[in-house]
Design a protein around this motif. Structure first.
Motif, PDB file in Angstrom:
ATOM      1  N   ASP A  47       4.933   7.684  -3.652  1.00  0.00           N
ATOM      2  CA  ASP A  47       4.780   6.801  -4.969  1.00  0.00           C
ATOM      3  C   ASP A  47       4.438   7.503  -6.180  1.00  0.00           C
ATOM      4  O   ASP A  47       4.771   7.453  -7.107  1.00  0.00           O
ATOM      5  CB  ASP A  47       3.707   5.761  -4.667  1.00  0.00           C
ATOM      6  N   TYR A  48       3.471   8.597  -6.197  1.00  0.00           N
ATOM      7  CA  TYR A  48       3.114   9.454  -7.221  1.00  0.00           C
ATOM      8  C   TYR A  48       4.364  10.080  -7.479  1.00  0.00           C
ATOM      9  O   TYR A  48       4.763  10.341  -8.870  1.00  0.00           O
ATOM     10  CB  TYR A  48       2.250  10.501  -6.668  1.00  0.00           C
ATOM     11  N   ILE A  49       5.254  10.836  -6.594  1.00  0.00           N
ATOM     12  CA  ILE A  49       6.365  11.553  -7.011  1.00  0.00           C
ATOM     13  C   ILE A  49       7.417  10.944  -7.806  1.00  0.00           C
ATOM     14  O   ILE A  49       7.817  11.164  -8.725  1.00  0.00           O
ATOM     15  CB  ILE A  49       6.622  12.399  -5.747  1.00  0.00           C
ATOM     16  N   PHE A  50       7.780   9.756  -6.925  1.00  0.00           N
ATOM     17  CA  PHE A  50       8.952   9.127  -7.566  1.00  0.00           C
ATOM     18  C   PHE A  50       8.631   8.123  -8.602  1.00  0.00           C
ATOM     19  O   PHE A  50       9.449   8.219  -9.733  1.00  0.00           O
ATOM     20  CB  PHE A  50       9.417   7.946  -6.174  1.00  0.00           C
ATOM     21  N   ALA A 182      -2.718  -2.067  -3.594  1.00  0.00           N
ATOM     22  CA  ALA A 182      -2.946  -2.397  -5.010  1.00  0.00           C
ATOM     23  C   ALA A 182      -1.582  -1.782  -5.776  1.00  0.00           C
ATOM     24  O   ALA A 182      -1.221  -2.676  -6.916  1.00  0.00           O
ATOM     25  CB  ALA A 182      -4.070  -1.364  -5.689  1.00  0.00           C
ATOM     26  N   ASN A 183      -0.869  -1.032  -5.395  1.00  0.00           N
ATOM     27  CA  ASN A 183       0.462  -0.553  -6.001  1.00  0.00           C
ATOM     28  C   ASN A 183       1.745  -1.206  -5.368  1.00  0.00           C
ATOM     29  O   ASN A 183       2.900  -0.747  -5.407  1.00  0.00           O
ATOM     30  CB  ASN A 183       0.252   0.842  -6.097  1.00  0.00           C
ATOM     31  N   ASN A 184       1.445  -1.956  -4.306  1.00  0.00           N
ATOM     32  CA  ASN A 184       2.621  -2.570  -3.655  1.00  0.00           C
ATOM     33  C   ASN A 184       3.522  -1.550  -3.089  1.00  0.00           C
ATOM     34  O   ASN A 184       4.772  -1.627  -3.151  1.00  0.00           O
ATOM     35  CB  ASN A 184       3.291  -3.737  -4.654  1.00  0.00           C
ATOM     36  N   VAL A 185       3.120  -0.413  -2.404  1.00  0.00           N
ATOM     37  CA  VAL A 185       3.838   0.468  -2.031  1.00  0.00           C
ATOM     38  C   VAL A 185       4.312  -0.055  -0.459  1.00  0.00           C
ATOM     39  O   VAL A 185       3.473  -0.462   0.098  1.00  0.00           O
ATOM     40  CB  VAL A 185       3.051   1.988  -1.575  1.00  0.00           C
ATOM     41  N   PRO A 186       5.542   0.352  -0.192  1.00  0.00           N
ATOM     42  CA  PRO A 186       6.005  -0.064   1.162  1.00  0.00           C
ATOM     43  C   PRO A 186       5.297   0.970   2.282  1.00  0.00           C
ATOM     44  O   PRO A 186       4.899   2.004   2.008  1.00  0.00           O
ATOM     45  CB  PRO A 186       7.362   0.309   1.153  1.00  0.00           C
ATOM     46  N   TYR A 187       5.063  -0.029   3.313  1.00  0.00           N
ATOM     47  CA  TYR A 187       4.352   0.933   4.594  1.00  0.00           C
ATOM     48  C   TYR A 187       4.692   0.291   5.804  1.00  0.00           C
ATOM     49  O   TYR A 187       5.407  -0.523   5.998  1.00  0.00           O
ATOM     50  CB  TYR A 187       2.678   0.607   4.363  1.00  0.00           C
ATOM     51  N   ASN A 188       4.296   0.952   6.773  1.00  0.00           N
ATOM     52  CA  ASN A 188       4.657   0.921   8.195  1.00  0.00           C
ATOM     53  C   ASN A 188       3.759  -0.150   8.717  1.00  0.00           C
ATOM     54  O   ASN A 188       2.651   0.046   8.887  1.00  0.00           O
ATOM     55  CB  ASN A 188       4.457   2.249   9.078  1.00  0.00           C
ATOM     56  N   ILE A 189       4.475  -1.291   9.315  1.00  0.00           N
ATOM     57  CA  ILE A 189       3.739  -2.477   9.786  1.00  0.00           C
ATOM     58  C   ILE A 189       3.032  -2.230  11.071  1.00  0.00           C
ATOM     59  O   ILE A 189       2.080  -2.940  11.216  1.00  0.00           O
ATOM     60  CB  ILE A 189       4.744  -3.730   9.860  1.00  0.00           C
ATOM     61  N   LEU A 190       3.396  -1.096  11.527  1.00  0.00           N
ATOM     62  CA  LEU A 190       2.379  -0.579  12.733  1.00  0.00           C
ATOM     63  C   LEU A 190       1.017  -0.355  12.273  1.00  0.00           C
ATOM     64  O   LEU A 190       0.173  -0.512  13.369  1.00  0.00           O
ATOM     65  CB  LEU A 190       3.069   0.598  13.328  1.00  0.00           C
TER      66      LEU A 190
END
Length: 234
Positions: A47-50, A182-190
């Motif tokens: 997220d920081y990079i993109f 807080a930033n609504n970043v996609p994450y692994n649901i596992l």
């Protein structure tokens, strides 16, 4: 390079993560690479990079044994940021020879076999991903395991002859999750099912309350250090 790591640790100590990422991208143009396995930590750095359009390559190591959920967050990340993530795969010849000689689950049989599998599926592709680069950005946190507790923010990786930058070194798991939410970043649901450290499907399980952070990795092993060889243990 060792002197440069010491210089960066001192001179960049007061800068933010984004400022540090921007700095190394400018000082090492086209030679900074970030390896992601799509866990909480890696998604924060992605997220920081993109989001800041930094000149840092984002790559991933596809071992061929990843969870379907990992591929789903991989796709979600591509769709969210519209940026490229380059995949590196295990070498075909070595992979075929391993399966021919020892079958598909040799890693359960001994520590030596497990490390051999990790070497072929992870370490060899990593060498290719790092080749020609000067800075390797990682998602390591010091509190993830005893092996990582003494690591520095910038450190020299002698095995790969590269400077390693660990921007989340001092972050807690809670801080990491808070950023993702807080930033609504996609994450692994596992992660919602007790998987805190996610690797290959046959080698990873959820952890129970009170268990060590790395307990779910190579869960059948005792006293192995719970590392795959990507990160040199000092």
């Amino acid at each position: 390079m060792q002197q440069l790591t010491e210089k960066y640790n001192i001179e960049l100590s007061e800068k933010t993560i984004v400022e540090k990422l921007q700095f190394i991208a400018e000082q090492h143009p086209g030679k900074v690479v970030f390896t992601s396995s799509f866990g909480y930590e890696d998604q924060v750095i992605t997220d920081y990079i993109f989001k800041n359009d930094l000149d840092i390559k984002v790559v991933t190591l596809d071992t061929g044994r990843l969870f379907p959920e990992t591929y789903k967050v991989y796709l979600s990340t591509l769709e969210r940021y519209k940026k490229n993530i380059k995949a590196y795969f295990p070498p075909t010849k070595e992979m075929e020879e391993l399966l021919d000689k020892k079958g598909p689950f040799s890693f359960y049989e001994s520590l030596e076999n497990r490390k051999e599998c990790c070497f072929i599926r992870k370490v060899i592709p990593l060498k290719r991903a790092l080749e020609g680069n000067e800075i390797w950005v990682t998602g390591l946190r010091a509190s993830q395991s005893n092996n990582r507790s003494e690591m520095q923010e910038f450190e020299f990786d002698g095995g790969n002859a590269i400077i390693k930058y660990n921007p989340l070194k001092d972050w807690s798991l809670e801080e990491t999750i808070e950023y993702v939410k807080a930033n609504n970043v996609p994450y692994n649901i596992l992660h919602d099912k007790g998987f805190v450290s996610i690797g290959c499907q046959p080698c990873t399980r959820a952890i129970q309350p009170g268990e060590d952070f790395r307990a779910g990795r190579w869960w059948w092993e005792q006293g192995s250090g719970k590392e795959c060889g990507l990160h040199e243990v000092k």
